[in-house]
Design a protein around this motif. Structure first.
Motif: not given
Ligand code: NDP
Length: 295
Positions: A252-274
């Motif tokens: 999404s970042l590379d495509a120049g579009i908004d990244t807030r939604l995937p970043n929020a989900v990414r954060e949740i996934f990371k926390q789950t691993v942690t």
């Protein structure tokens, strides 16, 4: 409590797209419908169809024992009904507006304080579906009152009674809306990615439909896993999926579009691993979502 009774009569407060559809459904069912709306012009077409227009909210609430509300939120209900709260004794208020379970409980207490009876409703349909077989409505509040008015309420769609806690209808409603709204956001993020490559959404449509059709397969074990608190990660574990979420954010970042939604989900996934669920499956994010303090 004895209720003021008039057969086949209802009052409807609020004539947005949903309220207007509700009015039409009751008029179509042969009911006498008394209407009130803050913006009076919205009553005109319905009056032509046979509804009884009113000039004041007092006129509307005193016309019938059953009062349906279809407003933007519960604050609107308080604003509209507070000035006429002394006219609500023995009347049944069915609020079909969206808000939180807590607001519904507060509204039920407020209704009781004013001698009225309260049911909360959550409409699982859009205005065009009202009265059709696909439409259903969650209700909660006093059981006997729901049963008594069920034949009226079923004009809107299949009634599903959830229990005496007035908050339940909105708990189920918001849970369902959460699925719908966050899915819509996910689909739009996907289509924004597609558009960023100068491709049309139409070109992607077959694969979007493929994913939508496969959802029952993907989620077939979800409910059981969540209730047991055990999340099988044999075929796809959280470490792999957290890396996958990183890729979506980066794409999404590379495509120049908004990244807030995937970043929020990414954060949740990371926390789950942690939090120690790296070898578990996707549903283990539940352990983070239900306890957001896990870091
Ligand atoms: P709208 O927001 O378009 O209409 C809301 C109604 O509330 C209007 O009649 C508006 O009056 C009135 N209103 C809002 N604030 C006040 C206020 N402070 N005082 C007096 N009246 C007020 O909503 P919809 O008709 O689309 O939906 C109604 C409810 O149903 C909402 O809670 C919505 O979440 C829910 N719902 C809607 C669905 C949909 O697809 N539309 C689907 C399922 C549920 P005015 O005309 O004067 O602005």
């Amino acid at each position: 409590m004895r209720i003021i009774e008039k057969a086949k009569n209802i009052t409807l407060v609020g004539l947005g797209p949903m309220g207007t559809s509700i009015a039409k459904a009751f008029l179509g069912g042969g009911y006498e419908v008394t209407i009130w709306n803050r913006t009076a012009s919205k009553t005109v077409d319905l009056v032509k169809l046979g509804a009884k227009g009113t000039q004041t909210i007092q006129e509307a609430v005193t016309a019938n024992s059953l009062i349906l509300l279809s407003l933007t939120d519960y604050n609107a209900m308080f604003q509209v009904l507070n000035p006429v709260k002394d006219k609500l004794k023995k009347r049944v208020l069915v609020n079909l507006s969206s808000d939180t379970p807590e607001k519904a409980r507060k509204a039920a207490r407020w209704a009781v304080d004013n001698g009225a009876i309260f049911l909360a409703g959550g409409i699982m349909a859009d205005p065009l579906m009202i009265g059709r077989i696909e439409a259903y409505v969650f209700y909660s509040g006093e059981n006997a009152i729901y049963n008594k008015y069920k034949p009226f309420l079923d004009v809107l769609g299949k009634g599903i009674y959830l229990g005496t806690d007035p908050g339940l209808a909105l708990l189920y409603y918001q849970a369902q809306l959460n699925i719908l709204f966050t899915s819509a956001a996910g689909i739009m993020q996907a289509l924004a990615l597609i558009h960023s490559a100068n491709l049309s959404a139409k070109e992607f449509e077959p694969y979007l439909n493929e994913t939508l059709n496969t959802l029952p397969y993907f989620f077939q074990t979800t409910v059981a896993e969540v209730d047991k608190g055990r999340y099988d990660g044999t075929m796809n574990n959280m470490v792999m999926m957290a890396a996958g979420m990183d890729h979506i954010s980066q794409a999404s970042l590379d495509a120049g579009i908004d990244t807030r939604l995937p970043n929020a989900v990414r954060e949740i996934f990371k926390q789950t691993v942690t939090a120690g669920f790296g070898k578990n499956g996707l549903n283990s994010i539940m352990e983070v979502l239900k306890k957001p303090k896990i870091k």
